[in-house]
Design an enzyme around this catalytic site. Structure first.
Site, PDB file in Angstrom:
ATOM      1  CD  GLU B  29     -10.711   0.638  -4.116  1.00 56.63           C
ATOM      2  OE1 GLU B  29      -9.954  -0.103  -3.474  1.00 56.63           O
ATOM      3  OE2 GLU B  29     -10.318   1.380  -5.040  1.00 56.63           O
ATOM      4  CG  LEU B  58     -11.020  -2.031  -6.985  1.00 54.12           C
ATOM      5  CD1 LEU B  58     -10.984  -3.545  -7.024  1.00 54.12           C
ATOM      6  CD2 LEU B  58      -9.678  -1.463  -7.362  1.00 54.12           C
ATOM      7  CD  GLU B  60      -7.161   2.574  -6.110  1.00 57.07           C
ATOM      8  OE1 GLU B  60      -7.068   2.577  -7.362  1.00 57.07           O
ATOM      9  OE2 GLU B  60      -7.319   1.528  -5.453  1.00 57.07           O
ATOM     10  CG  HIS B 129      -0.685  -4.463   0.960  1.00 57.36           C
ATOM     11  ND1 HIS B 129      -0.332  -4.772  -0.325  1.00 57.36           N
ATOM     12  CD2 HIS B 129      -2.026  -4.643   1.027  1.00 57.36           C
ATOM     13  CE1 HIS B 129      -1.408  -5.145  -1.009  1.00 57.36           C
ATOM     14  NE2 HIS B 129      -2.451  -5.073  -0.212  1.00 57.36           N
TER      15      HIS B 129
END
Lengths: 368, 326
Positions: B29, B58, B60, B129
């Site tokens: 991406e 988008l 995975e 994250h």
């Protein structure tokens, strides 16, 4: 400013060439060469008889669980018959007849369902992937393969199989979307066999057809009578031509029926009626093809009987060979093979410990 | 020798491998025009074009599944996951297929792909994250799991990962992406996968670590020596799986005192396997119980509290003092 109607110019066609009574639409008949027609007929019969034999072996405890293909011979064989030897087939797990068409031996199938990973080492080097059990996940591999073929400038297509249940998986969506975005030369062959174990097609999706899902991805889609081998062949040939010409992927929905259980661990009487199964028995793909071939004078009663006999002998020989191999296949230390290109230090140590354990167990057994 | 950040060093590895091998394809991406959200793939799109640097939709699983197909066909895909916290949507492709295809086909097909993903805390990011979940991949037979600790070894290990015949999950410590520069040779440099490295020698204590934790560990070791004269030996694993236990076992036999430092949660983390190896191979040389300085078994906190969660030089130093004094 106003709310306006967006016209969707695309449409979905349904294709039948050979109906359940054996009547053929002469204008649509793809006029396959007699030798190919007879090869397909033999492959269908072999698929059906092999299924029956595997079921016997399973019920007798001579092999483990397996997913029967009966009823779906036309959908599988009509599709793979279109492929060139260097084209790719990316199966799910209910495509035994197609795998055998692509060169997998019956012996390999028996050995695999007998629980031996070594079965794969019997398989020919050609571009057919091993079965993939997690539903829908293999479709993406066909996209990568198709993309890579185009990157290499090689005129190859990838045909991937999946069922109606797979269309609910995220990977169905991702594969369809990626293939369309990258215009990958992929044929998505849905064997809509009406049941995902106990869940009927109508509970899997509210779409009236599976084929129409193609439109949302910007790819061609078609629904065919999946028990009509001529229609399957014609639709897949059209899809392959489109892919080779750079026209991208196609979704082909084959409407068919899983005549037996999901796997031998399943009892379909719990969720579907005998009347429904009977209704589909009248649409059997082999019966109508047999009538067609007889009318074309390519088959006689004597020839049908001869093929039936030859197929049974071929299956018996494979059962004998596979069972002999299973008795002598030997050392389970092969579980360490093909983990990585080279055994890691930890795996080397585990392999040695495993062998020492085996030796100790054997010694204790002989001492006792 | 040019001084490069880790981002630049990783970019150098990708650029050189793409230049020398047309099987190498980069996909993910925003990796094309945008050069990746951390700019690791910056300039590759301009240099190699959309045929070799793919901006994907988008998804995975789509990226990893497509990479598997490419690798089976004979290419060497290097796919980027924007953050390691998003690999779960592709985990079944890694576990179910990338890791197994060689075995399933009995060697007929294999999957020489690299999955790159930034991992770890320290950049004040949003939820999902900052995690450090290398154990999932290290626990999966058929995968390799590599984590570099600085610009130079990041470059050399990524080259090795791209050339490896098996699937490699390559976690990049994003806290180090631009933290400092290091001499990185323009000429080819490859570090073997499956080999740890002794980055500081010492006879009083062994510290085993990897990734972003190496720097605070080295800082603590320096302070420890200055303050108490005790010399800590520091071992950087570089590869989590297959785990190289040769150096840390030999070191533990000499020092008798071992500390393991990682930001991953403690229970069932990489440290647990290291402890097991030490018990199996160095038990009679241990003077003290092995100690772990790790993340806690909690969801990674939002960034206002991340510095309380992450091991740091002070925590390592305090633990080292206790271990030496004991």
């Amino acid at each position: 400013m106003p709310r306006r109607r967006i016209e969707l110019n695309d449409h979905i066609a349904h294709l039948t060439i050979l109906d359940e009574k054996g009547a053929v639409d002469k204008k649509l008949d793809p006029h396959l060469p007699p030798a190919l027609l007879l090869k397909l007929y033999r492959a269908m019969v072999r698929g059906r008889r092999f299924d029956e034999r595997l079921l016997d072996l399973q019920r007798q405890g001579r092999i483990g669980t397996f997913p029967p293909t009966s009823g779906q011979e036309a959908a599988q064989l009509g599709a793979v018959a279109v492929l060139q030897p260097e084209d790719w087939m990316v199966p799910a797990f209910r495509e035994t007849a197609a795998e055998v068409w692509r060169g997998r031996s019956l012996e390999s199938v028996i050995l695999a369902y007998g629980g031996f990973s070594e079965a794969a080492s019997l398989d020919p080097p050609g571009p057919t992937l091993p079965v993939s059990i997690p539903v829908g996940s293999q479709m993406l591999h066909a996209v990568g393969i198709g993309w890579a073929a185009r990157y290499r400038g090689e005129d190859r297509v990838a045909l991937t199989f999946f069922g109606d249940g797979a269309t609910s998986e995220g990977d169905f969506h991702e594969a369809m979307n990626f293939a369309a975005v990258f215009r990958a030369p992929v044929i998505f062959l849905c064997q809509n066999n009406q049941w995902a174990i106990s869940i009927p097609r109508t509970q899997q999706t509210r779409s009236p057809t599976i084929a129409q899902k193609a439109l949302a991805y910007g790819m061609a889609g078609i629904q065919v009578d999946g028990n009509d081998i001529l229609a399957v062949y014609a639709a897949v040939a059209e899809a392959a031509d489109r892919a080779r010409a750079g026209g991208g992927p196609t979704l082909v929905e084959c409407e068919t029926y899983r005549m037996m259980m999901h796997t031998t661990a399943d009892d379909p009487k719990r969720y579907r009626s005998e009347e429904e199964v009977e209704g589909w028995r009248r649409k059997d793909p082999i019966t109508r093809f047999e009538i067609y071939l007889q009318r074309r004078r390519l088959l006689t009663k004597a020839k049908i009987a001869a093929i039936a006999q030859e197929v049974l002998e071929e299956i018996q020989a494979a059962v004998d060979a596979a069972e002999a191999k299973m008795r002598t296949i030997g050392d389970p230390v092969t579980i360490f093979d093909h983990a990585y290109a080279e055994l890691t230090p930890a795996l080397r140590a585990q392999r040695e410990a495993f062998q020492a354990e085996q030796a100790a167990a054997t010694k204790e057994g002989s001492d006792a | 020798m040019p001084k490069l950040t880790m981002v630049q060093a990783l970019n150098l590895a990708l650029n050189q491998e793409m230049a020398s091998d047309d099987r190498v394809i980069v996909l993910g991406e925003d990796v094309g025009m945008d050069g990746g959200v951390f700019r690791v793939t910056d300039g590759l799109y301009a240099a190699y074009g959309r045929q070799r640097v793919l901006d994907t939709p988008l998804a995975e699983s789509g990226i990893v599944g497509m990479s598997i197909g490419m690798a089976i066909y004979g290419l060497r895909p290097v796919c980027e996951m924007q953050f390691s916290g998003f690999v779960y949507q592709a985990f079944h492709q890694l576990e179910g297929h990338a890791a197994r295809m060689r075995w399933r086909s009995q060697g007929r097909y294999h999957v020489p792909m690299v999955l790159r993903a930034p991992y770890g805390g320290g950049v004040r990011a949003l939820e999902h994250h900052s995690e450090s979940r290398e154990a999932y991949y290290a626990h999966t037979p058929g995968l390799k799991m590599v984590i570099p600790s600085g610009p130079r070894n990041a470059r050399a290990l990524l080259v090795a990962a791209i050339r490896d015949p098996d699937p490699v999950v390559f976690f990049e410590p994003k806290a180090l992406y631009r933290a400092y520069r290091e001499d990185v040779p323009q000429e080819e440099e490859v570090l073997p996968i499956g080999k740890s490295q002794t980055v500081r020698e010492g006879g009083d204590l062994t510290i085993v670590t990897y990734g972003a934790m190496l720097r605070p560990v080295l800082a603590a070791a320096t302070t420890l020596q200055e303050q108490s004269g005790a010399a800590a030996e520091v071992i950087d694993l570089q590869t989590i799986a297959p785990l190289d236990d040769s150096l840390f076992v030999a070191s533990a036999r000499r020092t008798g005192r071992v500390m393991i430092v990682h930001e991953a949660p403690r229970s069932f983390g990489p440290g647990a396997e290291i402890v097991a190896r030490l018990v199996e191979k160095a038990f009679y040389h241990l003077e003290e119980p092995i100690v772990r300085v790790t993340g806690y078994d909690v969801v990674f906190p939002l960034f206002a509290r991340e510095n309380s969660y992450l091991p740091n030089a002070d925590r390592v130093l305090r633990t080292a003092r206790r271990l030496i004094a004991a």
